[in-house]
Motif scaffolding. Structure first.
Motif, short mmCIF file in Angstrom:
data_model
loop_
_atom_site.label_atom_id
_atom_site.label_comp_id
_atom_site.label_asym_id
_atom_site.label_seq_id
_atom_site.Cartn_x
_atom_site.Cartn_y
_atom_site.Cartn_z
N LEU A 32 0.84 -1.21 0.00
CA LEU A 32 0.00 0.00 0.00
C LEU A 32 0.88 1.25 0.00
O LEU A 32 2.05 1.21 0.39
N CYS A 164 -1.75 -5.05 6.95
CA CYS A 164 -2.72 -4.27 6.16
C CYS A 164 -3.70 -5.21 5.46
O CYS A 164 -4.65 -4.75 4.84
N HIS A 166 -3.44 -7.02 2.80
CA HIS A 166 -3.35 -7.17 1.34
C HIS A 166 -2.27 -8.21 1.01
O HIS A 166 -1.13 -7.88 0.66
N VAL A 200 -4.27 0.78 -3.79
CA VAL A 200 -4.79 -0.56 -4.13
C VAL A 200 -6.28 -0.66 -3.78
O VAL A 200 -6.79 0.11 -2.95
N ASN A 202 -9.55 -2.37 -1.98
CA ASN A 202 -9.68 -2.97 -0.64
C ASN A 202 -10.40 -4.33 -0.66
O ASN A 202 -10.68 -4.90 0.38
N LEU A 204 -9.47 -7.43 -1.56
CA LEU A 204 -8.72 -8.57 -1.01
C LEU A 204 -8.63 -8.48 0.51
O LEU A 204 -8.86 -9.47 1.22
N LEU A 205 -8.33 -7.31 1.04
CA LEU A 205 -8.16 -7.22 2.51
C LEU A 205 -9.50 -7.37 3.23
O LEU A 205 -9.54 -7.89 4.36
#
Ligand code: SF4
Ligand code: SF4
Length: 303
Positions: A32, A164, A166, A200, A202, A204-205
């Motif tokens: 990120l 984070c 990711h 990026v 969000n 995926l996270l």
């Protein structure tokens, strides 16, 4: 062979990175690019030089002699770094008598890291503390992270990972049995806004957090409060709704923006995009907290 990792610091006596007294090891490199990052030296995976021009000694030229790339110049008695020439070898920092040049980023083995981290075991035991892997993003170096956590497990150290989120979920699965506590950063629910402010998506996270909510032994959600980015009532409510929708209830740590990263940006020769951003007023922090409390979530202000 033991995997090596790149770190930029080990902070002793940390009290905001999990329970008790801890040592926090900061991994270098992050997927990120948060505009408000307070550890900008953790973003690039490569070693880089931080410059403190006001410490530079007028008559000294030691680093100019030491640099094999001719990347340093002196003008008006102070030091300037041409970053496009620098390879991050750190020879200038070693030669500087005034600590006006400091290297952020060094390669360490698991044994070297554990040796440093285990020095304060007595403090961990007496306070219910342990070690925290932070960054940067620890999961950007998954083999080193897994090996480090395994070594800490062998020494019965409490382990926390600040992430984070990711990263491939398969990497989370590998460290799940080795991690006592996840500190999971959540920033903005709106995907476009997230992409604009962190670089990026969000998706995926968010997916990873939904899965970890069920599987992690303990997990706390950490939300930075950034004026103008995620502090509107609507954006805060979206975050709170999401936290309340997770399979399990997790405590929420609200982290009011502070300006600690700005001086570091300057030392790294980076643009200060938050020059105009103010720290949130106590009333705004309380208001944000109430939005989470309304959803029956446990809220803590600070880490
Ligand atoms: S890190 Fe190496 S290349 Fe970069 S300025 Fe220092 S001595 Fe020169
Ligand atoms: S070695 Fe340090 S004090 Fe000497 S010129 Fe370089 S930055 Fe300045």
């Amino acid at each position: 062979m033991q995997p090596k990792g790149t770190i930029f610091s080990i902070k002793k006596f940390a009290i905001h990175d999990g329970p008790g007294i801890r040592s926090t090891i900061f991994f270098k490199g992050c997927p990120l690019r948060c505009t408000w990052c307070h550890n900008p030296e953790g973003i690039s995976p490569a070693a880089e030089i931080m410059v403190f021009p006001d410490r530079c000694l007028k008559e000294c030229a030691d680093c100019l002699v030491a640099c094999p790339k001719n990347a340093l110049k002196k003008r008006g008695g102070t030091i300037f770094l041409e970053r496009n020439k620098c390879v991050g070898c750190g020879l200038c920092a070693l030669s500087c008598p005034a600590e006006a040049l400091q290297l952020a980023g060094s390669r360490v083995t698991v044994n070297e890291a554990v040796y440093q981290l285990s020095k304060d075991t007595a403090f961990y035991r007496n306070s219910g503390g342990g070690i925290t892997c932070s960054g940067g993003e620890p999961l950007l170096q998954p083999r080193f992270l897994q090996a480090l956590l395994t070594a800490c497990r062998r020494q019965n150290l409490h382990t926390a990972v600040d992430t984070c989120g990711h990263a491939p979920f398969s990497d989370f699965e590998k460290i799940l049995p080795l991690t006592d506590l996840f500190l999971y950063d959540l920033k903005i629910m709106d995907e476009g806004q997230h992409r604009r402010l962190t670089g990026v998506s969000n998706r995926l996270l968010i997916k990873n957090l939904q899965k970890l909510s069920l599987l992690a032994p303990r997990l706390a959600i950490r939300i930075p409060l950034i004026p103008g980015a995620n502090d509107s009532a609507a954006a805060t409510a979206e975050l709170a709704d999401f936290c309340a929708s997770l399979p399990r209830r997790h405590s929420v740590h609200l982290l009011p923006y502070h300006r600690g990263g700005r001086a570091k940006n300057k030392r790294l020769g980076q643009f200060d995009s938050l020059a105009e951003t103010r720290v949130p007023a106590p009333a705004a922090i309380q208001k944000a907290g109430e939005i989470f409390l309304k959803r029956k979530l446990t809220v803590k202000i600070g880490g």
